[in-house]
Design an enzyme around this catalytic site. Sequence first.
Site, PDB file in Angstrom:
ATOM      1  N   CYS A 122       1.195  -0.981   0.372  1.00 17.21           N
ATOM      2  CA  CYS A 122      -0.118  -0.073  -0.366  1.00 17.21           C
ATOM      3  C   CYS A 122       0.956   1.367  -0.107  1.00 17.21           C
ATOM      4  O   CYS A 122       0.442   2.376  -1.097  1.00 17.21           O
ATOM      5  CB  CYS A 122      -0.961   0.334   1.217  1.00 17.21           C
ATOM      6  SG  CYS A 122      -0.338  -0.190   2.872  1.00 17.21           S
ATOM      7  N   ARG A 133       6.767  -4.992  18.954  1.00 19.11           N
ATOM      8  CA  ARG A 133       5.384  -5.897  18.629  1.00 19.11           C
ATOM      9  C   ARG A 133       5.057  -6.280  19.361  1.00 19.11           C
ATOM     10  O   ARG A 133       3.443  -6.843  19.387  1.00 19.11           O
ATOM     11  CB  ARG A 133       5.174  -6.403  17.038  1.00 19.11           C
ATOM     12  CG  ARG A 133       4.843  -5.350  16.194  1.00 19.11           C
ATOM     13  CD  ARG A 133       4.858  -5.293  14.832  1.00 19.11           C
ATOM     14  NE  ARG A 133       6.088  -5.703  14.642  1.00 19.11           N
ATOM     15  CZ  ARG A 133       6.143  -6.064  12.742  1.00 19.11           C
ATOM     16  NH1 ARG A 133       5.636  -6.400  11.981  1.00 19.11           N
ATOM     17  NH2 ARG A 133       7.588  -6.860  12.507  1.00 19.11           N
TER      18      ARG A 133
END
Length: 342
Positions: free
Chosen positions: A154, A199
């Site tokens: 993207c 994360r």
Amino acid sequence: MIRVAINGYGRIGRSILRALYESGKRQQIQIVAINELAKPEAIRHLTQYDTTHGRFGQTVELQEGKLHIGDDAIALFHQSDATKLPWGELDIDIVFEASGSLIEREACEAHIISGAKQVLISHPSSQDVDATIVYGVNHHLLAAEHTVVSNASCTTNCIVPVIDVLDSHFGVISGAITTIHSAMNDQQVIDAYHDDLRRTRAAGQSIIPVDTKLARGIERILPKMKDKFEAISVRVPTINVTAIDVSVTLRDRVDISIINSVLQQAAKGRFDGILGYTDEPLVSCDFNHDPRSSIVDATQTRVSDGHLVKLLLWCDNEWGFANRMLDTSLAMIRAKSAKSVK
């Protein structure tokens, strides 16, 4: 009519399906099957209701193991081994590979073994795929013999059209990019284990630096940009829409009005429907559900010393990318058809 299957029905897989019904391309593309390990009722529910994109405008029902959307019946499979999927029996032209687990070309060829004619991967892949495409920039390179194609990422789709415009008009010497990306489902709701220690932390409470290969992705689409860009990425506590802060050193001397004018003209011309332009004081949620790959925020354009340009770009990292998956799939079929006509 192109017959397609979706492998992996997560954020991108569902966005592809919904974008198809909203885009007007339903007369060209038919979704024949979905392969997803989740339970059918969960598949139906998340097709009908979506926190980010709202309620689907079509009625979605489960009947006899198929997902019914209006008059369309879509077969559901729950197969972890892609070589066992009945793509040949279903005469599948293209598989949208959106699982996130089949990344390399060799893994994606499982769909070809199963009888699909082509595969379009919804993320960057290995160098040995037949092509990596950013629609609007290099889709003309697609050829009939291409079987495994990547739709890049993207963020690559967001920034490459802008770099292409700047280079063709002013010459790009170098650049540095910061991607300010919404949280993704590889992060944690609360602290939990992950191979990437950053994360392991709760996505809604921090700005989290993550690795990115965006600079290498730019090079793959625009070989002239090799070694000219570096990029970093941070994830922020929003559920959709991404901003890209890009600084570029240009060969030619420019000012803000020249840069904005050139980008606005590109948005109206060659990149119509792919590149957008706004001079309104907007925020990230205003670009939710935007089908374009990239929107230039003209209010944030800055120029230093005539050559260093800073831009802010926006994109819906789900919806814009899903629409490019549809565009690229049609371009793949056109390339195939062009050869058969010859």
